[in-house]
Scaffold this motif. Sequence first.
Motif, short mmCIF file in Angstrom:
data_model
loop_
_atom_site.label_atom_id
_atom_site.label_comp_id
_atom_site.label_asym_id
_atom_site.label_seq_id
_atom_site.Cartn_x
_atom_site.Cartn_y
_atom_site.Cartn_z
N ARG A 156 0.98 -1.27 -0.15
CA ARG A 156 0.12 -0.14 -0.14
C ARG A 156 0.83 1.08 -0.14
NH1 ARG A 156 -1.42 3.68 3.43
NH2 ARG A 156 -3.39 4.81 3.24
N GLN A 157 1.91 1.43 0.94
CA GLN A 157 2.73 2.26 0.95
C GLN A 157 3.98 1.67 1.67
OE1 GLN A 157 1.65 4.83 4.33
NE2 GLN A 157 1.77 6.65 2.94
N VAL A 159 7.41 4.00 3.61
CA VAL A 159 7.87 5.40 4.11
C VAL A 159 9.16 4.95 4.66
CG1 VAL A 159 7.59 7.02 6.09
CG2 VAL A 159 5.38 5.84 4.81
N ASP A 238 3.36 3.59 -4.03
CA ASP A 238 3.53 4.83 -3.18
C ASP A 238 4.78 4.70 -2.39
OD1 ASP A 238 3.27 6.73 -1.59
OD2 ASP A 238 1.43 6.46 -0.90
N VAL A 239 5.89 5.12 -2.69
CA VAL A 239 7.09 5.26 -1.85
C VAL A 239 7.31 6.61 -1.40
CG1 VAL A 239 9.58 4.93 -1.95
CG2 VAL A 239 8.04 3.28 -3.18
N TRP A 257 9.55 1.69 6.61
CA TRP A 257 7.98 1.11 7.12
C TRP A 257 7.21 0.66 5.93
CZ3 TRP A 257 4.70 -0.21 10.69
CH2 TRP A 257 3.40 -0.29 10.53
N GLU A 259 3.55 -0.68 4.57
CA GLU A 259 2.11 -1.27 4.69
C GLU A 259 1.79 -1.84 3.70
OE1 GLU A 259 -0.47 2.03 5.87
OE2 GLU A 259 -2.04 0.87 6.53
N VAL A 309 6.54 -6.43 12.97
CA VAL A 309 5.41 -6.12 12.72
C VAL A 309 4.65 -5.35 13.62
CG1 VAL A 309 2.93 -7.21 12.09
CG2 VAL A 309 4.99 -8.26 11.23
N SER A 310 3.80 -4.17 13.22
CA SER A 310 3.29 -3.51 14.33
C SER A 310 2.32 -4.07 14.86
CB SER A 310 2.43 -2.25 13.44
OG SER A 310 1.85 -1.35 14.56
N ASN A 313 -1.15 -2.75 13.92
CA ASN A 313 -1.47 -2.58 12.66
C ASN A 313 -0.87 -4.15 11.76
OD1 ASN A 313 -1.88 -2.57 9.90
ND2 ASN A 313 -0.89 -0.19 9.37
N ARG A 315 -0.99 -5.15 9.17
CA ARG A 315 -0.45 -5.04 7.85
C ARG A 315 0.75 -4.30 7.88
NH1 ARG A 315 -3.42 -1.95 5.19
NH2 ARG A 315 -4.59 -1.05 6.74
N TRP A 318 8.31 -2.82 9.88
CA TRP A 318 9.51 -2.07 9.72
C TRP A 318 10.51 -3.14 9.39
CZ3 TRP A 318 10.38 3.02 10.29
CH2 TRP A 318 9.51 3.85 11.07
#
Lengths: 352, 352
Positions: A156-157, A159, A238-239, A257, A259, A309-310, A313, A315, A318
């Motif tokens: 998804r993304q 970061v 989406d980076v 990070w 997701e 994994v968070s 969350n 999904r 890190w």
Amino acid sequence: MTLVTDPAAPRIAIVGATGAVGSTLIELLEERALRHRELHLVASSRSAGRLIPVGGRPYEVQALEDFDFGLVDLAFFSAGTGVSAEWVPGAVAKGALVIDNTNAFRMDPGTPLVVPQVNFRTLDEPPESGIIANPNCSTIPLVRVLQPVERRWGVRQAVVSTYQAASGQGHHGVEELLEGSELALRDPDAELPAERFRPPLAFNVVPFIDVLQDSGFTLEEEKMVRESRKILDLAHLDVTTTCVRVPVVNCHSAAVWIEADAPVDRDELIALLSAQPEVTVHDAENRAAFPTPLEAGHPDHVHVGRVRVSPHNPRGFWLWLVSDNLRVGAALNAVQIAEYVLGRGFLAGGTR
Amino acid sequence: MTLVTDPAAPRIAIVGATGAVGSTLIELLEERALRHRELHLVASSRSAGRLIPVGGRPYEVQALEDFDFGLVDLAFFSAGTGVSAEWVPGAVAKGALVIDNTNAFRMDPGTPLVVPQVNFRTLDEPPESGIIANPNCSTIPLVRVLQPVERRWGVRQAVVSTYQAASGQGHHGVEELLEGSELALRDPDAELPAERFRPPLAFNVVPFIDVLQDSGFTLEEEKMVRESRKILDLAHLDVTTTCVRVPVVNCHSAAVWIEADAPVDRDELIALLSAQPEVTVHDAENRAAFPTPLEAGHPDHVHVGRVRVSPHNPRGFWLWLVSDNLRVGAALNAVQIAEYVLGRGFLAGGTR
């Protein structure tokens, strides 16, 4: 190590042979015994005439202005974007295949942007432009882990915050960091050199690499987004990234990070990353183990640690990445491209 | 600077007076002329008997073991979590209000966790436990910017990568960094000290601060999540973080990615952040301006730079934060709590 020259192998030029990436290319040519018939070391006229030992014998550095690219089949360029923009087209016109380590042609549609472990298929045909582009140092380790994750869970993304070493600014960058550190230790109020890094990098972190773009992001930051999209062939990936220089001599790090589109299982993630070529995961067994620039391990690997994994969350997770920016992030990737191209046989002298 | 003693003001103890945060507390007491009747400097028995000049006169350091907390109205504790866990309850029992700068009581429901600029309302009543907790150094600057953003746009997620200075490990941490840097400059193969930082921090970055938790995150990383939730009173706030030590003497930095619940306008965001107390935004006019640990500016401000909204996600934006971890991240926050409490008048001697 002796360098074996092979009469059926290509003639090679290294442009920027005296620079940090160029020196590393020479090292790797020796280490990996890359097949070649002739080797030409090329640099600016300032360095012309210098003798550089390769495989036990001295090679004289030739001035770029005087060099005839008709003499070589393959040319590595790592002398800066301006030099590549000016000289690569002429080298191609003379018949050389160019592996370019600068930003000059990376986004050119006729030029594949290649990380062999990720998108070697883009080399199935000779490049239209006669150029193969090597991605930026901080893009390479990222796409090496992003591709398997994307294929397994979808991204998804991503970061990314980087911790980039002084050697990304070449020999002069390293010298400036060391000189500044010495001065600062002697006198905390000393005025430090700030030519490559502004403000000075010694005992500092500088969140600004390369030049500002209209978006407000730096060129270094924009490169990571658009290069990742091109290499992974995901136009809308989406980076997003903040690129920061840190007072480290060599090896870039990044806190990444990701997701995903679906919940991620840590054990499966570790198994997946461990299965990638030339990737070492440090915390598969001992969660307190992690790589750092000074103690990463194999210089030709992408090192991964702090895989978690968070808790709130499932999904999101890190990764902490460390890799040698001169090798994995530049010269080794270029040499691995050359090795692949030699194997494919579409390089003059590379058919056997 | 002369320290004015005020017969109507509280008697104060500083526990951990010889440490990095304790020394900074003393500096701030002088700078801000915090009203007090008596000042007691307290530390471990190792430091007892040392003379520390405050406001132009020498104060003798007293041993914690022998100190009678019945002599003071207010005690600042910054001598480590273990010391606070052991000694704070006794100090409270003797009638002292404690402002604790450690992790010992932060999550205790009867103890407010306070950043005066953010949640001073939690001090409207005296704390049930007799303790006010000071948050962790990297939490404070984060919540200072997160609160206005949350109120304006809502926060879907904050992703934080830190660049934390050696002074977070106190005087000894700074000494170890400087000693290691000197050794490394003299001999790149030297064995570097690695007592406070493992592996050594000199010319390195170390993505591991404090101890590992069951989640796989470090305690430093978990603190940021749970403290932010408590301070902002948002039980489900999604903050996730990688905490990294960098070879900087003082001032923590952080690359903060925030995804809001609605599209964010950069100009409005800058206006909003600029309007916060003691926050400086560096790139309001010049987008190439940014703070660094060495050149941030006012030591009592949270410094913000690299403010940029993602071109491909209008709800997401980056901030680069720099702040003095000993002042903004610790001692100044504690002194500002004391100033507020004095103003509220629920501290003995603080009614006038």
